[in-house]
Design a protein around this motif. Sequence first.
Motif, PDB file in Angstrom:
ATOM      1  N   SER A  75      99.948  -5.412 -52.876  1.00 28.45           N
ATOM      2  CA  SER A  75     101.113  -5.254 -53.736  1.00 28.45           C
ATOM      3  C   SER A  75     102.242  -6.160 -53.260  1.00 28.45           C
ATOM      4  N   ASP A  77     105.108  -4.527 -52.440  1.00 31.80           N
ATOM      5  CA  ASP A  77     105.955  -3.432 -51.971  1.00 31.80           C
ATOM      6  C   ASP A  77     106.218  -3.538 -50.473  1.00 31.80           C
ATOM      7  N   GLY A 134      99.312 -10.591 -53.345  1.00 31.49           N
ATOM      8  CA  GLY A 134     100.626 -10.278 -52.813  1.00 31.49           C
ATOM      9  C   GLY A 134     101.561 -11.461 -52.846  1.00 31.49           C
TER      10      GLY A 134
END
Length: 258
Positions: A75, A77, A134
């Motif tokens: 991700s 994040d 990513g």
Amino acid sequence: MTAKYLTSSLLDGLSGIRHGFFTRCGGCSEGLYESLNCGIGSRDRREHALENRRASMLALGAGDADLCGVYQIHSADVIRLEEPWGPVPQHKADAIVTRQKNVAISILTADCAPVLFADPEAGVIGAAHAGWQGAFGGILENTVREMEGLGAEKARIIATVGPAIAQSSYEVGPEFRDRFLSDETANENWFGPSGKENHFLFDLDGYVRHRLDKTGIKHTGSLNRDTYSEEELFFSYRRTTHRHEEDYGRQISIIMLS
């Protein structure tokens, strides 16, 4: 046997910062996981993976510090670490930033690029897992942004890309390349001919460095090591896939404020 690791000349010698891009050498795991497999999520014996993580911290001279990682999901994040959460990941994310001392933050990889960040003046560090998903999705930019939120400045941040799959080992199909070109035509720079019709070789390391440069960071580097071809030193997901092996180990990359 002592856990073996590589370091970055850019990060070496920074006051109050320890780091290491660990290899697969110097642990207690066996078989496919020989020997420093730090992947708790692998099918290796859990006690071996935990012992290998402890061995890595001892090799850094940080055996009394906490080691924290995340459950990586490819991700963009980022988690801010305010206090240690223990050896088992508690958060789904692909990067960690912190200004906490004596807490080591870590990333696991087996072809994706581990990226370690530091602003030694602000006392802020980061660790990111940058596979193509990513990196394409913004994990590096988000890591820098979160570091700035803790007081870091782009002009001072140092970032180094650790061992990852090299372009010569990373063949992709046309749909993969098209995704990158639709985002930015200049991404053509990260693809070369593979010798196979309508297939290409992707430069993950170069693309990650490109995304780092676009953040405005002035000090970036790479170890330029190939996880796929350097089998004696690194685990590789793609090598395992090509051999039809049932699983693979993961190497760990660590940075901490001491």
